[in-house]
Enzyme design. Structure first.
Site, PDB file in Angstrom:
ATOM      1  N   GLU A 129       0.831  -1.205   0.000  1.00  0.00           N
ATOM      2  CA  GLU A 129       0.000   0.000   0.000  1.00  0.00           C
ATOM      3  C   GLU A 129       0.866   1.255   0.000  1.00  0.00           C
ATOM      4  O   GLU A 129       0.547   2.240  -0.659  1.00  0.00           O
ATOM      5  CB  GLU A 129      -0.968   0.029   1.181  1.00  0.00           C
ATOM      6  CG  GLU A 129      -1.857   1.249   1.134  1.00  0.00           C
ATOM      7  CD  GLU A 129      -3.183   1.090   1.862  1.00  0.00           C
ATOM      8  OE1 GLU A 129      -3.929   2.077   1.861  1.00  0.00           O
ATOM      9  OE2 GLU A 129      -3.462   0.014   2.399  1.00  0.00           O
ATOM     10  N   THR A 130       1.972   1.205   0.708  1.00  0.00           N
ATOM     11  CA  THR A 130       2.868   2.361   0.753  1.00  0.00           C
ATOM     12  C   THR A 130       3.374   2.723  -0.637  1.00  0.00           C
ATOM     13  O   THR A 130       3.229   3.862  -1.084  1.00  0.00           O
ATOM     14  CB  THR A 130       4.063   2.078   1.688  1.00  0.00           C
ATOM     15  OG1 THR A 130       3.567   1.916   3.020  1.00  0.00           O
ATOM     16  CG2 THR A 130       5.078   3.207   1.650  1.00  0.00           C
TER      17      THR A 130
END
Length: 147
Positions: A69-70
């Site tokens: 997600e980062t």
């Protein structure tokens, strides 16, 4: 299939992180996520397995999702900049093999860059280059908040 249109980016990793409201983010700091490459074509980051394991000593699947997600969100933010911001709306992950030590590396590449949505494939590998996890993240691109 149409060709992806990728806007240029002309800032370093440190400059990019510095312009974010909370830098690299508290969770990324706790988990040891380090961004190593940033461009419109791909975002790469590493994360240690140690400290990010589940009770059996394996890399926690949720840790893989945090890494995915980062870097997928960073890719979406690059695409959205400067008029919009990216917010995650969907993420999935398939865990292929366990990692018990060392460092994993995530590489995010765009699969769709639109006006209102961006999607990235994230491949996470171990130090031997073997795939640990495959993830896909979709971000909505919203107008910059005013004020």
């Amino acid at each position: 299939m149409s060709e992806l249109r990728i806007p240029p980016i002309d800032m370093s990793i440190d400059e990019f992180i510095a312009q974010m409201p909370q830098g690299n983010g508290a969770l990324n700091e706790k988990m040891g996520v380090v961004i190593t490459e940033i461009s419109p074509e791909r975002i790469v980051a590493t994360m240690p397995v140690e400290g990010n394991t589940q009770p059996y000593g394996l890399l926690h699947g949720g840790a893989s999702v945090v890494l995915a997600e980062t870097i997928g969100s960073i890719g979406s933010a690059i695409h959205a900049f400067p008029d919009k911001i990216a917010v995650g709306v969907d993420i999935n992950a398939t865990h292929h093999r366990a990692a018990t030590s060392g460092t994993v590396t995530g590489t995010a590449t765009p699969i769709h860059l639109g006006r209102s949505m961006a999607a990235f494939e994230v491949v996470i590998t171990n130090e031997q280059g073997k795939r640990v996890c495959t993830s896909r993240i979709t971000c909505a691109l919203l107008d910059q908040p005013q004020g």
